[in-house]
Design an enzyme around this catalytic site. Structure first.
Site, PDB file in Angstrom:
ATOM      1  N   ALA A  61     116.966  46.517  62.215  1.00 43.62           N
ATOM      2  CA  ALA A  61     115.823  45.627  61.985  1.00 43.62           C
ATOM      3  C   ALA A  61     115.680  44.710  63.186  1.00 43.62           C
ATOM      4  CB  ALA A  61     116.066  44.810  60.723  1.00 43.62           C
ATOM      5  N   GLY A 106     119.408  48.932  60.148  1.00 40.63           N
ATOM      6  CA  GLY A 106     118.231  49.682  59.705  1.00 40.63           C
ATOM      7  C   GLY A 106     118.068  51.014  60.437  1.00 40.63           C
ATOM      8  N   GLU A 109     120.196  53.290  58.572  1.00 43.47           N
ATOM      9  CA  GLU A 109     119.547  53.502  57.260  1.00 43.47           C
ATOM     10  C   GLU A 109     118.376  54.484  57.388  1.00 43.47           C
ATOM     11  OE1 GLU A 109     119.279  49.124  56.721  1.00 43.47           O
ATOM     12  OE2 GLU A 109     120.070  49.548  54.720  1.00 43.47           O
ATOM     13  N   GLU A 129     125.291  44.424  59.589  1.00 47.85           N
ATOM     14  CA  GLU A 129     124.604  43.291  58.958  1.00 47.85           C
ATOM     15  C   GLU A 129     125.572  42.170  58.574  1.00 47.85           C
ATOM     16  OE1 GLU A 129     123.959  46.468  58.348  1.00 47.85           O
ATOM     17  OE2 GLU A 129     121.813  46.778  58.001  1.00 47.85           O
TER      18      GLU A 129
HETATM   19  N1  CO8 Z   1     116.494  43.284  67.044  1.00 49.03           N
HETATM   20  C1  CO8 Z   1     115.766  42.765  68.055  1.00 49.03           C
HETATM   21  N2  CO8 Z   1     116.059  42.952  69.361  1.00 49.03           N
HETATM   22  C2  CO8 Z   1     117.119  43.727  69.629  1.00 49.03           C
HETATM   23  C3  CO8 Z   1     117.914  44.301  68.640  1.00 49.03           C
HETATM   24  C4  CO8 Z   1     117.562  44.065  67.285  1.00 49.03           C
HETATM   25  N3  CO8 Z   1     118.218  44.623  66.251  1.00 49.03           N
HETATM   26  N4  CO8 Z   1     118.925  44.999  69.223  1.00 49.03           N
HETATM   27  C5  CO8 Z   1     118.739  44.859  70.539  1.00 49.03           C
HETATM   28  N5  CO8 Z   1     117.667  44.098  70.796  1.00 49.03           N
HETATM   29  C6  CO8 Z   1     117.132  43.709  72.106  1.00 49.03           C
HETATM   30  C7  CO8 Z   1     117.991  42.648  72.759  1.00 49.03           C
HETATM   31  O1  CO8 Z   1     117.636  41.365  72.277  1.00 49.03           O
HETATM   32  C8  CO8 Z   1     117.674  42.864  74.212  1.00 49.03           C
HETATM   33  O2  CO8 Z   1     116.432  42.262  74.498  1.00 49.03           O
HETATM   34  P1  CO8 Z   1     116.305  41.175  75.695  1.00 49.03           P
HETATM   35  O3  CO8 Z   1     116.650  41.956  76.919  1.00 49.03           O
HETATM   36  O4  CO8 Z   1     114.878  40.749  75.621  1.00 49.03           O
HETATM   37  O5  CO8 Z   1     117.290  40.127  75.386  1.00 49.03           O
HETATM   38  C9  CO8 Z   1     117.475  44.364  74.325  1.00 49.03           C
HETATM   39  O6  CO8 Z   1     117.189  44.800  73.001  1.00 49.03           O
HETATM   40  C10 CO8 Z   1     118.698  45.096  74.836  1.00 49.03           C
HETATM   41  O7  CO8 Z   1     119.796  44.748  73.984  1.00 49.03           O
HETATM   42  P2  CO8 Z   1     121.220  44.267  74.545  1.00 49.03           P
HETATM   43  O8  CO8 Z   1     121.037  43.545  75.849  1.00 49.03           O
HETATM   44  O9  CO8 Z   1     121.922  43.530  73.460  1.00 49.03           O
HETATM   45  O10 CO8 Z   1     121.910  45.679  74.837  1.00 49.03           O
HETATM   46  P3  CO8 Z   1     123.479  45.970  74.848  1.00 49.03           P
HETATM   47  O11 CO8 Z   1     123.607  47.334  75.407  1.00 49.03           O
HETATM   48  O12 CO8 Z   1     124.211  44.863  75.536  1.00 49.03           O
HETATM   49  O13 CO8 Z   1     123.934  45.957  73.313  1.00 49.03           O
HETATM   50  C11 CO8 Z   1     123.765  46.544  70.975  1.00 49.03           C
HETATM   51  C12 CO8 Z   1     123.459  46.949  72.446  1.00 49.03           C
HETATM   52  C13 CO8 Z   1     125.264  46.576  70.749  1.00 49.03           C
HETATM   53  C14 CO8 Z   1     123.053  47.563  70.083  1.00 49.03           C
HETATM   54  C15 CO8 Z   1     123.219  45.123  70.729  1.00 49.03           C
HETATM   55  O14 CO8 Z   1     121.883  45.052  71.193  1.00 49.03           O
HETATM   56  C16 CO8 Z   1     123.254  44.708  69.293  1.00 49.03           C
HETATM   57  O15 CO8 Z   1     124.283  44.362  68.770  1.00 49.03           O
HETATM   58  N6  CO8 Z   1     122.049  44.714  68.619  1.00 49.03           N
HETATM   59  C17 CO8 Z   1     121.937  44.319  67.230  1.00 49.03           C
HETATM   60  C18 CO8 Z   1     122.484  45.383  66.310  1.00 49.03           C
HETATM   61  C19 CO8 Z   1     122.400  44.906  64.875  1.00 49.03           C
HETATM   62  O16 CO8 Z   1     123.027  43.947  64.470  1.00 49.03           O
HETATM   63  N7  CO8 Z   1     121.586  45.608  64.091  1.00 49.03           N
HETATM   64  C20 CO8 Z   1     121.427  45.313  62.688  1.00 49.03           C
HETATM   65  C21 CO8 Z   1     120.227  44.431  62.520  1.00 49.03           C
HETATM   66  S1  CO8 Z   1     120.091  43.866  60.853  1.00 49.03           S
HETATM   67  C22 CO8 Z   1     119.441  45.161  60.008  1.00 49.03           C
HETATM   68  O17 CO8 Z   1     119.151  46.212  60.529  1.00 49.03           O
HETATM   69  C23 CO8 Z   1     119.219  44.910  58.543  1.00 49.03           C
HETATM   70  C24 CO8 Z   1     118.246  45.904  57.918  1.00 49.03           C
HETATM   71  C25 CO8 Z   1     117.863  45.482  56.545  1.00 49.03           C
HETATM   72  C26 CO8 Z   1     117.374  44.062  56.519  1.00 49.03           C
HETATM   73  C27 CO8 Z   1     116.335  43.876  55.482  1.00 49.03           C
HETATM   74  C28 CO8 Z   1     115.495  42.678  55.895  1.00 49.03           C
HETATM   75  C29 CO8 Z   1     114.129  42.628  55.322  1.00 49.03           C
END
Ligand code: CO8
Length: 254
Positions: A61, A106, A109, A129
């Site tokens: 997400a 997500g 998922e 999450e």
């Molecule tokens: N959301 C928004 N932006 C994201 C996300 C995300 N999930 N993941 C990465 N990005 C963005 C980063 O902010 C970054 O953007 P910017 O350059 O503008 O800062 C760009 O993508 C590249 O990301 P990274 O620099 O972090 O890349 P890395 O290679 O260093 O790291 C990772 C990759 C490990 C995947 C890291 O980006 C990360 O941990 N991302 C988040 C992963 C996560 O926690 N996902 C779960 C999200 S919660 C969810 O999915 C819940 C679903 C159900 C919720 C129901 C709600 C209604």
């Protein structure tokens, strides 16, 4: 933010937001729903989902959108994702997630709502999450135990740890690992079943899907009903006759 292409008997749906690792904003989720609806009108035999870029299938997400919403918005967001992903689960033909990199939250998922998963060797998956103080909301707590069992699912959801491609294969979370290009591997996988008749494919999928939802005796009744239905198809008559006549069957999806 989502691309939908038709390649012969296949539809290819690509999450196209590489600058955010193909994260699922609510707009992307709606686009996925619209693309699935469009593909439902096509004469296809499988749907493949993947993400643009080398790095990510989908990083989950869009975390930036999850801040500061009302309770009702939060619930509506979860229901929207569940509803759109359920379209995959019940899509008219099997779907395959071609996991080309990260599939977190997500993103995993979404992959789990597909019928099958093929992963590249650099794929990394998980439900992180819990690290955000959240729990999965797009079907993860329900589909993961069905795929890998309750104990493994609880471990994955409660630790939020990252699972590499080999472990994902070993625990049954993905069906295949790709040697080279993961979309090509998904197409090769699709070719293993797209030659069969659509009615039998749909009946087999429906019967298997019921297996973990109902008690055994009810599931066996479902199987008896659906297998009887399969006998009534023209494809079954053709398949049985072709075997006896020692020739290749010509299924007509009837
Ligand atoms: N959301 C928004 N932006 C994201 C996300 C995300 N999930 N993941 C990465 N990005 C963005 C980063 O902010 C970054 O953007 P910017 O350059 O503008 O800062 C760009 O993508 C590249 O990301 P990274 O620099 O972090 O890349 P890395 O290679 O260093 O790291 C990772 C990759 C490990 C995947 C890291 O980006 C990360 O941990 N991302 C988040 C992963 C996560 O926690 N996902 C779960 C999200 S919660 C969810 O999915 C819940 C679903 C159900 C919720 C129901 C709600 C209604």
């Amino acid at each position: 933010m989502v691309k939908l292409l038709r390649e012969g008997a296949l539809a290819l749906l690509t999450l196209d937001r590489p600058e955010a690792l193909n994260a699922l904003s609510f707009a992307v989720i709606r686009d996925i729903g619209a693309a699935i609806d469009e593909a439902a009108g096509w004469d296809i035999r499988a749907l493949i989902l993947t993400g643009t870029g080398e790095k990510a299938f989908c990083a989950g997400a869009d975390i930036k959108e999850l801040v500061g919403r009302s309770l009702m918005d939060e619930r509506a967001g979860s229901e929207l994702g569940q509803r759109v992903f359920a379209k995959l689960d019940s899509f008219k033909v099997p779907s395959i997630a071609a996991i080309n990199g990260y599939a977190f939250g997500g993103g995993l998922e979404l992959a789990m709502a597909c019928t099958f998963r093929v992963a590249s060797s650099k794929a990394r998956v998980g439900l992180p999450e819990i690290k955000l103080g959240l729990i999965p909301g797009y079907g993860g707590t329900q589909r993961l135990p069905r795929l890998v069992g309750e104990a493994r699912a609880a471990e994955i959801a409660l630790t939020g740890r990252t699972i590499d491609a080999e472990e994902a294969l070993a625990i049954g979370l993905v069906n295949r690992l790709a040697d080279g290009d993961v979309v090509e591997a998904a197409k090769a996988f699709a070719a293993e079943f797209t030659g069969y008749g659509l009615p039998a494919l749909a009946l087999a999928r429906a019967a298997v899907r019921r297996a973990l939802d109902v008690p055994l005796d009810e599931g066996l009744r479902v199987e008896a009903d659906l297998s009887t239905l399969a006998y009534r198809t023209e494809d079954a008559a053709e398949g049985l006759t072709a075997f006896i006549e020692k020739r290749k069957p010509q299924f007509r999806d009837k």
